[in-house]
Write a protein that holds these residues in place. Structure first.
Motif, PDB file in Angstrom:
ATOM      1  N   ARG A   1      48.521  60.282  35.735  1.00 38.35           N
ATOM      2  CA  ARG A   1      47.954  60.703  37.013  1.00 38.35           C
ATOM      3  C   ARG A   1      48.965  61.504  37.824  1.00 38.35           C
ATOM      4  NH1 ARG A   1      45.445  54.712  38.134  1.00 38.35           N
ATOM      5  NH2 ARG A   1      43.607  54.920  36.803  1.00 38.35           N
ATOM      6  N   ASN A   2      48.447  62.180  38.817  1.00 35.37           N
ATOM      7  CA  ASN A   2      49.269  62.933  39.751  1.00 35.37           C
ATOM      8  C   ASN A   2      50.163  61.978  40.544  1.00 35.37           C
ATOM      9  OD1 ASN A   2      48.870  64.578  42.846  1.00 35.37           O
ATOM     10  ND2 ASN A   2      49.987  65.438  41.123  1.00 35.37           N
ATOM     11  N   VAL A   3      51.410  62.382  40.772  1.00 35.93           N
ATOM     12  CA  VAL A   3      52.360  61.546  41.510  1.00 35.93           C
ATOM     13  C   VAL A   3      51.972  61.507  42.988  1.00 35.93           C
ATOM     14  CG1 VAL A   3      54.766  61.280  42.220  1.00 35.93           C
ATOM     15  CG2 VAL A   3      54.220  62.073  39.904  1.00 35.93           C
ATOM     16  N   PRO A   4      51.718  60.334  43.549  1.00 31.90           N
ATOM     17  CA  PRO A   4      51.353  60.248  44.967  1.00 31.90           C
ATOM     18  C   PRO A   4      52.571  60.335  45.872  1.00 31.90           C
ATOM     19  CG  PRO A   4      51.397  58.062  44.011  1.00 31.90           C
ATOM     20  CD  PRO A   4      51.679  59.029  42.882  1.00 31.90           C
ATOM     21  N   GLY A   5      52.383  60.856  47.078  1.00 32.05           N
ATOM     22  CA  GLY A   5      53.459  60.875  48.063  1.00 32.05           C
ATOM     23  C   GLY A   5      53.753  59.477  48.571  1.00 32.05           C
ATOM     24  N   LEU A   6      54.915  59.305  49.188  1.00 31.88           N
ATOM     25  CA  LEU A   6      55.327  57.978  49.647  1.00 31.88           C
ATOM     26  C   LEU A   6      55.397  57.853  51.160  1.00 31.88           C
ATOM     27  CD1 LEU A   6      58.150  57.114  47.071  1.00 31.88           C
ATOM     28  CD2 LEU A   6      55.694  56.592  46.956  1.00 31.88           C
ATOM     29  N   ALA A   7      54.883  58.824  51.897  1.00 33.95           N
ATOM     30  CA  ALA A   7      54.920  58.728  53.362  1.00 33.95           C
ATOM     31  C   ALA A   7      54.158  57.492  53.825  1.00 33.95           C
ATOM     32  CB  ALA A   7      54.314  59.984  53.984  1.00 33.95           C
ATOM     33  N   ASN A   8      54.849  56.630  54.565  1.00 28.37           N
ATOM     34  CA  ASN A   8      54.252  55.418  55.143  1.00 28.37           C
ATOM     35  C   ASN A   8      53.679  54.469  54.088  1.00 28.37           C
ATOM     36  OD1 ASN A   8      54.725  56.626  57.750  1.00 28.37           O
ATOM     37  ND2 ASN A   8      52.889  57.848  57.418  1.00 28.37           N
ATOM     38  N   VAL A   9      54.236  54.512  52.891  1.00 30.32           N
ATOM     39  CA  VAL A   9      53.685  53.720  51.797  1.00 30.32           C
ATOM     40  C   VAL A   9      53.744  52.220  52.097  1.00 30.32           C
ATOM     41  CG1 VAL A   9      55.876  53.602  50.507  1.00 30.32           C
ATOM     42  CG2 VAL A   9      53.683  53.439  49.287  1.00 30.32           C
ATOM     43  N   GLY A  10      54.712  51.808  52.894  1.00 33.62           N
ATOM     44  CA  GLY A  10      54.822  50.393  53.229  1.00 33.62           C
ATOM     45  C   GLY A  10      53.719  49.879  54.134  1.00 33.62           C
ATOM     46  N   LEU A  11      52.926  50.798  54.690  1.00 29.31           N
ATOM     47  CA  LEU A  11      51.837  50.409  55.569  1.00 29.31           C
ATOM     48  C   LEU A  11      50.492  50.405  54.850  1.00 29.31           C
ATOM     49  CD1 LEU A  11      52.923  52.419  58.740  1.00 29.31           C
ATOM     50  CD2 LEU A  11      53.358  50.022  58.197  1.00 29.31           C
ATOM     51  N   HIS A  12      50.509  50.714  53.577  1.00 28.52           N
ATOM     52  CA  HIS A  12      49.275  50.721  52.787  1.00 28.52           C
ATOM     53  C   HIS A  12      49.113  49.396  52.051  1.00 28.52           C
ATOM     54  CE1 HIS A  12      47.990  55.015  52.991  1.00 28.52           C
ATOM     55  NE2 HIS A  12      49.245  55.159  53.374  1.00 28.52           N
ATOM     56  N   LYS A  13      47.874  48.961  51.962  1.00 23.26           N
ATOM     57  CA  LYS A  13      47.565  47.768  51.168  1.00 23.26           C
ATOM     58  C   LYS A  13      47.355  48.151  49.712  1.00 23.26           C
ATOM     59  CE  LYS A  13      43.401  46.146  51.321  1.00 23.26           C
ATOM     60  NZ  LYS A  13      42.132  45.519  51.777  1.00 23.26           N
ATOM     61  N   ASN A  14      46.669  49.248  49.482  1.00 23.75           N
ATOM     62  CA  ASN A  14      46.417  49.739  48.130  1.00 23.75           C
ATOM     63  C   ASN A  14      47.436  50.816  47.801  1.00 23.75           C
ATOM     64  OD1 ASN A  14      44.010  48.152  47.554  1.00 23.75           O
ATOM     65  ND2 ASN A  14      43.029  49.381  49.149  1.00 23.75           N
ATOM     66  N   LEU A  15      48.201  50.608  46.728  1.00 23.80           N
ATOM     67  CA  LEU A  15      49.428  51.369  46.513  1.00 23.80           C
ATOM     68  C   LEU A  15      49.351  52.393  45.387  1.00 23.80           C
ATOM     69  CD1 LEU A  15      51.847  48.343  46.922  1.00 23.80           C
ATOM     70  CD2 LEU A  15      51.276  50.065  48.640  1.00 23.80           C
ATOM     71  N   THR A  16      48.265  52.445  44.666  1.00 23.11           N
ATOM     72  CA  THR A  16      48.153  53.425  43.590  1.00 23.11           C
ATOM     73  C   THR A  16      46.754  54.023  43.605  1.00 23.11           C
ATOM     74  OG1 THR A  16      47.290  51.999  41.826  1.00 23.11           O
ATOM     75  CG2 THR A  16      49.677  51.945  42.225  1.00 23.11           C
ATOM     76  N   TRP A  17      46.555  55.016  42.742  1.00 26.86           N
ATOM     77  CA  TRP A  17      45.261  55.679  42.648  1.00 26.86           C
ATOM     78  C   TRP A  17      44.157  54.722  42.195  1.00 26.86           C
ATOM     79  CZ3 TRP A  17      44.278  60.262  44.611  1.00 26.86           C
ATOM     80  CH2 TRP A  17      45.276  61.237  44.697  1.00 26.86           C
ATOM     81  N   GLY A  18      44.504  53.719  41.386  1.00 25.51           N
ATOM     82  CA  GLY A  18      43.441  52.925  40.791  1.00 25.51           C
ATOM     83  C   GLY A  18      43.770  51.468  40.562  1.00 25.51           C
ATOM     84  N   HIS A  19      44.381  50.813  41.545  1.00 22.01           N
ATOM     85  CA  HIS A  19      44.704  49.387  41.396  1.00 22.01           C
ATOM     86  C   HIS A  19      44.605  48.734  42.774  1.00 22.01           C
ATOM     87  CE1 HIS A  19      46.319  45.706  39.922  1.00 22.01           C
ATOM     88  NE2 HIS A  19      46.879  46.231  38.850  1.00 22.01           N
ATOM     89  N   ASN A  20      43.811  47.686  42.870  1.00 24.05           N
ATOM     90  CA  ASN A  20      43.607  47.020  44.159  1.00 24.05           C
ATOM     91  C   ASN A  20      44.080  45.574  44.175  1.00 24.05           C
ATOM     92  OD1 ASN A  20      41.659  45.932  42.496  1.00 24.05           O
ATOM     93  ND2 ASN A  20      39.995  46.063  43.994  1.00 24.05           N
TER      94      ASN A  20
END
Length: 325
Positions: free
Chosen positions: A81-100
């Motif tokens: 998959r495309n590499v996701p950006g990491l801006a504010n990643v610590g504030l997200h609950k869902n951390l990847t394109w396809g994993h919850n």
């Protein structure tokens, strides 16, 4: 905005930044974890052949993406998959394109380090090699001792991923032109950007999924299969690959649009090369009534979400060779 990113960061660190530890000097401990995580983020010793670090795919100048549709692994395996950006990643609950179901950034870090679908850093079965390599570094010995006092400075995959999590939680982006103008309660400087903002939060309904302040609803949505460009090496069905539920087929997480001007290509498979392509790929009736000028106005607004401080902040860059402790 009901909550600012700065306020959310303070809450995040106060609740989770210390990984549940109770230490005499928590500030020193957290600072040591952050510095340790930063060094580990740029350390290729976390890969099987010493050719790949976290920063190999997450380049600061690209808002912690890499400009490829998908990045190959340390052993040459195709990226999924495309590499996701990491801006504010610590504030997200869902951390990847396809994993919850990930508990946090520490668990997420295990996927590139020892994951096998695809193989990225290639350390599955070689976890003890990480301990061996890092234990030979005097600076790491000091940092692990300070950061993991209660674990007696243990150097292992668990403390490595906890340190990476502490550093990644500091990757806050909240000083874009948009942020500056909103704080000052002033309009955006160009007519095109102002009209784009009006469309984004209005008729185009972009904010339905890309909601402020993260510019992502941190949720999953189904993407029509006709919009997908499958990597021939993988059959990627998104969230259903994790849950096994047919209802989750072709369901992917909403990416943040912060710094989107720097993070091309777009979509989970990197199939949209430009922001114009990315907008047109949305299978929404509203987009069928939008003309080229409207799309350019929205892009002008998205461009105001670029945070130059974020991509130049020395605290996020590769650390100096000398040890700070």
């Amino acid at each position: 905005m009901k909550h600012t990113i700065r306020a959310l960061l303070v809450l995040s660190i106060s609740l989770t930044g210390l990984s549940g530890e109770s230490l005499p000097n928590t500030t020193q401990t957290l600072n040591a974890k952050i510095e340790l995580g930063r060094r580990l983020f740029y350390d290729a010793d976390l890969s099987i052949n010493g050719t790949m670090s976290c920063a190999t795919c997450h380049e600061q100048r690209r808002a912690f993406t890499d400009g490829n549709s998908a990045h190959p692994g340390a052993l040459g395996d195709f990226g999924k998959r495309n590499v996701p950006g990491l801006a504010n990643v610590g504030l997200h609950k869902n951390l990847t394109w396809g994993h919850n179901h990930l508990s946090g950034l520490a668990e997420q870090a295990l996927a590139p380090i020892r994951g096998t679908d695809p193989i990225e850093m290639g350390m599955n079965g070689y976890e003890n090699e990480i301990t061996k390599r890092l234990s030979q570094n005097g600076c790491y010995q000091k940092l692990f001792s300070l950061a993991f006092h209660e674990q007696k400075g243990a150097i292992n995959l668990s403390t490595v991923t906890q340190a990476l999590e502490s550093f990644e939680k500091t990757l806050i982006s909240n000083n874009s032109l948009y942020d500056q103008k909103m704080r000052a309660k002033k309009p955006l400087p160009t007519k095109e950007a102002r009209e784009g903002k009006k469309l984004f939060f209005g008729a185009a309904k972009c904010n339905t999924c890309h909601s402020a302040p993260l510019f992502s609803d941190d949720d999953f949505h189904q993407i029509q299969s006709k919009n997908q460009t499958q990597n021939p090496q993988f059959k990627d069905y998104g969230l259903s690959d994790v849950t096994g539920d047919i209802k989750d087929k072709n369901v992917f997480r909403t990416p943040s649009l912060r710094n989107a001007a720097l993070t091309s290509p777009y979509w989970h498979d990197g199939s949209a090369k430009t922001l114009d392509d990315a907008i047109r790929k949305h299978d929404l009736k509203i987009n069928q009534s939008m003309n080229a000028k409207d799309i350019q106005k929205i892009i002008a607004f998205i461009n105001t979400l670029t945070d130059n401080d974020f991509v130049t902040n020395p605290n996020f860059s590769k650390p100096k060779v000398e040890c700070p402790y």
